[in-house]
Design a protein around this motif. Sequence first.
Motif, PDB file in Angstrom:
ATOM      1  N   ASP A   1       0.810  -1.219   0.000  1.00 32.31           N
ATOM      2  CA  ASP A   1       0.000   0.000   0.000  1.00 32.31           C
ATOM      3  C   ASP A   1       0.849   1.277   0.000  1.00 32.31           C
ATOM      4  O   ASP A   1       0.352   2.361   0.285  1.00 32.31           O
ATOM      5  CB  ASP A   1      -0.962   0.014   1.201  1.00 32.31           C
ATOM      6  CG  ASP A   1      -0.224  -0.043   2.530  1.00 32.31           C
ATOM      7  OD1 ASP A   1       1.030  -0.156   2.521  1.00 32.31           O
ATOM      8  OD2 ASP A   1      -0.894   0.022   3.579  1.00 32.31           O
ATOM      9  N   ASN A   2       2.168   1.139  -0.325  1.00 33.49           N
ATOM     10  CA  ASN A   2       3.017   2.321  -0.418  1.00 33.49           C
ATOM     11  C   ASN A   2       2.610   3.165  -1.635  1.00 33.49           C
ATOM     12  O   ASN A   2       2.270   2.629  -2.690  1.00 33.49           O
ATOM     13  CB  ASN A   2       4.486   1.909  -0.552  1.00 33.49           C
ATOM     14  CG  ASN A   2       5.437   2.930   0.038  1.00 33.49           C
ATOM     15  OD1 ASN A   2       5.016   4.002   0.455  1.00 33.49           O
ATOM     16  ND2 ASN A   2       6.714   2.591   0.070  1.00 33.49           N
ATOM     17  N   LYS A   3       2.651   4.490  -1.477  1.00 33.43           N
ATOM     18  CA  LYS A   3       2.256   5.405  -2.556  1.00 33.43           C
ATOM     19  C   LYS A   3       3.409   5.621  -3.533  1.00 33.43           C
ATOM     20  O   LYS A   3       4.534   5.157  -3.327  1.00 33.43           O
ATOM     21  CB  LYS A   3       1.830   6.756  -1.957  1.00 33.43           C
ATOM     22  CG  LYS A   3       0.688   6.688  -0.954  1.00 33.43           C
ATOM     23  CD  LYS A   3      -0.634   6.427  -1.641  1.00 33.43           C
ATOM     24  CE  LYS A   3      -1.774   6.507  -0.631  1.00 33.43           C
ATOM     25  NZ  LYS A   3      -3.089   6.247  -1.260  1.00 33.43           N
ATOM     26  N   THR A   4       3.138   6.369  -4.571  1.00 32.41           N
ATOM     27  CA  THR A   4       4.166   6.680  -5.567  1.00 32.41           C
ATOM     28  C   THR A   4       5.002   7.865  -5.117  1.00 32.41           C
ATOM     29  O   THR A   4       4.612   8.642  -4.252  1.00 32.41           O
ATOM     30  CB  THR A   4       3.528   7.024  -6.917  1.00 32.41           C
ATOM     31  OG1 THR A   4       2.712   8.187  -6.760  1.00 32.41           O
ATOM     32  CG2 THR A   4       2.688   5.878  -7.437  1.00 32.41           C
ATOM     33  N   THR A   5       6.186   7.982  -5.719  1.00 35.04           N
ATOM     34  CA  THR A   5       6.984   9.205  -5.585  1.00 35.04           C
ATOM     35  C   THR A   5       7.346   9.630  -7.001  1.00 35.04           C
ATOM     36  O   THR A   5       6.930   9.003  -7.977  1.00 35.04           O
ATOM     37  CB  THR A   5       8.239   8.964  -4.720  1.00 35.04           C
ATOM     38  OG1 THR A   5       8.893  10.214  -4.472  1.00 35.04           O
ATOM     39  CG2 THR A   5       9.224   8.023  -5.411  1.00 35.04           C
ATOM     40  N   ASN A   6       8.102  10.722  -7.138  1.00 32.16           N
ATOM     41  CA  ASN A   6       8.443  11.166  -8.494  1.00 32.16           C
ATOM     42  C   ASN A   6       9.868  11.690  -8.566  1.00 32.16           C
ATOM     43  O   ASN A   6      10.539  11.888  -7.539  1.00 32.16           O
ATOM     44  CB  ASN A   6       7.452  12.221  -8.987  1.00 32.16           C
ATOM     45  CG  ASN A   6       7.387  13.430  -8.062  1.00 32.16           C
ATOM     46  OD1 ASN A   6       8.410  13.902  -7.577  1.00 32.16           O
ATOM     47  ND2 ASN A   6       6.192  13.939  -7.801  1.00 32.16           N
ATOM     48  N   GLU A   7      10.333  11.879  -9.780  1.00 30.62           N
ATOM     49  CA  GLU A   7      11.716  12.298 -10.002  1.00 30.62           C
ATOM     50  C   GLU A   7      12.038  13.652  -9.372  1.00 30.62           C
ATOM     51  O   GLU A   7      13.086  13.790  -8.740  1.00 30.62           O
ATOM     52  CB  GLU A   7      12.020  12.318 -11.502  1.00 30.62           C
ATOM     53  CG  GLU A   7      13.461  12.672 -11.805  1.00 30.62           C
ATOM     54  CD  GLU A   7      13.776  12.578 -13.275  1.00 30.62           C
ATOM     55  OE1 GLU A   7      14.619  13.357 -13.734  1.00 30.62           O
ATOM     56  OE2 GLU A   7      13.188  11.737 -13.974  1.00 30.62           O
ATOM     57  N   PRO A   8      11.172  14.676  -9.488  1.00 27.40           N
ATOM     58  CA  PRO A   8      11.495  15.964  -8.851  1.00 27.40           C
ATOM     59  C   PRO A   8      11.690  15.847  -7.342  1.00 27.40           C
ATOM     60  O   PRO A   8      12.562  16.519  -6.783  1.00 27.40           O
ATOM     61  CB  PRO A   8      10.267  16.823  -9.187  1.00 27.40           C
ATOM     62  CG  PRO A   8       9.740  16.245 -10.445  1.00 27.40           C
ATOM     63  CD  PRO A   8       9.953  14.781 -10.328  1.00 27.40           C
ATOM     64  N   ALA A   9      10.911  14.976  -6.683  1.00 27.64           N
ATOM     65  CA  ALA A   9      11.066  14.796  -5.244  1.00 27.64           C
ATOM     66  C   ALA A   9      12.418  14.164  -4.924  1.00 27.64           C
ATOM     67  O   ALA A   9      13.118  14.588  -3.990  1.00 27.64           O
ATOM     68  CB  ALA A   9       9.937  13.933  -4.704  1.00 27.64           C
ATOM     69  N   LEU A  10      12.815  13.127  -5.680  1.00 25.79           N
ATOM     70  CA  LEU A  10      14.117  12.482  -5.474  1.00 25.79           C
ATOM     71  C   LEU A  10      15.260  13.467  -5.665  1.00 25.79           C
ATOM     72  O   LEU A  10      16.212  13.508  -4.888  1.00 25.79           O
ATOM     73  CB  LEU A  10      14.278  11.307  -6.443  1.00 25.79           C
ATOM     74  CG  LEU A  10      13.260  10.161  -6.339  1.00 25.79           C
ATOM     75  CD1 LEU A  10      13.547   9.126  -7.424  1.00 25.79           C
ATOM     76  CD2 LEU A  10      13.298   9.518  -4.970  1.00 25.79           C
ATOM     77  N   THR A  11      15.146  14.297  -6.709  1.00 30.20           N
ATOM     78  CA  THR A  11      16.188  15.276  -7.016  1.00 30.20           C
ATOM     79  C   THR A  11      16.250  16.371  -5.947  1.00 30.20           C
ATOM     80  O   THR A  11      17.349  16.741  -5.492  1.00 30.20           O
ATOM     81  CB  THR A  11      15.926  15.906  -8.393  1.00 30.20           C
ATOM     82  OG1 THR A  11      15.883  14.876  -9.387  1.00 30.20           O
ATOM     83  CG2 THR A  11      17.010  16.906  -8.751  1.00 30.20           C
ATOM     84  N   ALA A  12      15.092  16.857  -5.513  1.00 30.63           N
ATOM     85  CA  ALA A  12      15.059  17.919  -4.499  1.00 30.63           C
ATOM     86  C   ALA A  12      15.668  17.440  -3.187  1.00 30.63           C
ATOM     87  O   ALA A  12      16.420  18.171  -2.528  1.00 30.63           O
ATOM     88  CB  ALA A  12      13.621  18.380  -4.272  1.00 30.63           C
ATOM     89  N   GLY A  13      15.359  16.197  -2.802  1.00 32.28           N
ATOM     90  CA  GLY A  13      15.905  15.654  -1.561  1.00 32.28           C
ATOM     91  C   GLY A  13      17.410  15.504  -1.627  1.00 32.28           C
ATOM     92  O   GLY A  13      18.123  15.851  -0.673  1.00 32.28           O
ATOM     93  N   ALA A  14      17.931  14.986  -2.750  1.00 35.32           N
ATOM     94  CA  ALA A  14      19.378  14.809  -2.901  1.00 35.32           C
ATOM     95  C   ALA A  14      20.099  16.151  -2.859  1.00 35.32           C
ATOM     96  O   ALA A  14      21.140  16.303  -2.206  1.00 35.32           O
ATOM     97  CB  ALA A  14      19.671  14.088  -4.218  1.00 35.32           C
TER      98      ALA A  14
END
Length: 541
Positions: free
Chosen positions: A353-366
């Motif tokens: 039941d885990n939700k999706t994430t996206n590329e902008p979120a991964l990039t912003a966090g890094a």
Amino acid sequence: MNNKIKVAAYCRVSTDMEDQLHSLSAQIKYFTEYISNHEDYTLIEVYYDEGITGTSTKKRDGFNRMIADCEIGRINLILTKEVSRFARNTIDTLSYTRKLKSLGVNILFMNDGIDTRDKDSELRLTIMASLAQEESRKISERVKWGVRRRMENGVVFGTGRIYGYKTVDGKLEIVPEEAEVVKRIFHMYLYENKGTTKIAQELNAEKITTLNGRLWSAPTLLLMLKNEKYAGDLTQWKHYTSDFLEHNQVKNRGDNPDIPLITVKDHHEPIVPKEVFEAVNKEIKRRRDICCDGRKYSGTYWYSSKVICGKCGKPFNLSGGRKDKHRKLRCCNRAFYGKVPVTDANGEVKGCDNKTTNEPALTAGAKYILRQIQISRAEIEEQLLEEIKVIQKSEPKANVKKLQEQIENLKQKKRNAIDLVLDGLISKEDLAEQNSYYDEQILQLTERISTGRNTSAAHKKQLDKIREYIRAVRETDELDIDNTELYRDLVIKIVVYESKDERILEYYLNCVPFGFRVKYHMQKPNMYQKFAIIIDSCTVI
């Protein structure tokens, strides 16, 4: 004619050198004339083996053929020069002489004066066979010692070629046209993020062949990428004979203090720089770890094969087209089996039941994390230096030299025990009991040496890793954190926890020995703008 003794002879030389072969022909001539000159003897055949060790009878064709002829009654008596020519393995000597005696076949060891027809022959034969076996052991140790010294001096053993180099007078020389292919292979793997299968396909498509003129394969390329010779170092004794009696070849894992891996740094001209070689092998390990986790390696995007589900541990895969600038990633367990977790008959959980994430979120966090490292660089470096001090204080000091002296002492006692048997001071049973005791003591001391060395090596590895972290942290001050390709090299793994109430990303980097937990939310300023990624918090884990 029927009353004559059917006589055979056996002779052997252990190498096929010219002088040894001359000795063999002389032995054959001697036995032929000796048997022919005895009126009560009938010559059956002079059996021989050349270039074969005496410590095992497995590959001695002439010897085995002679035994087979004894079994069918062709031979009554065997003549041989001495026990060491018949066998240097005590067990083989005794077992074959007993077997032949049961067949009515006797053996005369001419130089040793032993005739198996005599009552005391077995006792004398046991002593002589033990001496022959001990001589084989000594020869084996002398050869190993000589090989080790030559390896330590950088002499290249073996005549086999490796792609990119040829061996000339014990030295490695670069083959220019092959070296260019080697450089290209390393470059494609490290900088173009291609796998060994893809590299093999490209080389084969261009009609570039291996040394044997064959097609390239992924395993062949992987071995090349791991071969330290391409970085200018030479490691030898990767395989060795485990037992001088059995001659079994085993892989050297570096855990035998008597037969260490011999590495000579900067031995020859490298084809690829050391830093490239080390980076490639780190990448090999990273990709292997990904496969061990049940994921398939991909290098398409900077985060490819790095994102996993925080709930079920399965990989996150891209959904949608590659041209989408806001590519989404979702748990493959959910994609295949739905959002309701169900345990199957094998106990494996299907669905997530885990939700999706996206590329902008991964990039912003890094990007946010790297900025935090730059800001806190001094504090992180100080913490790592403190960790070095703790490890250095806890490192044990093993007196390896003293332990090795004790081992050599016990080995000398084993040798002396044979002299006591010959002098009649102890029995064969006493010898076996003493040798068993000495062997157990030697094993215990060897294990203590190995444990001490392994612990020291582990501590050194820890220290080197922390120093590497310090160097990497210092370098972050000069990094352009807006360059997303940089994240490919720095980010090892991203764990995703997505729910209705909170969004969490955990980052693990290769430049620090800890992770970061980033909480974020998505905000849409107005109906005409894209969602913005807002970082709420960042904590160390």
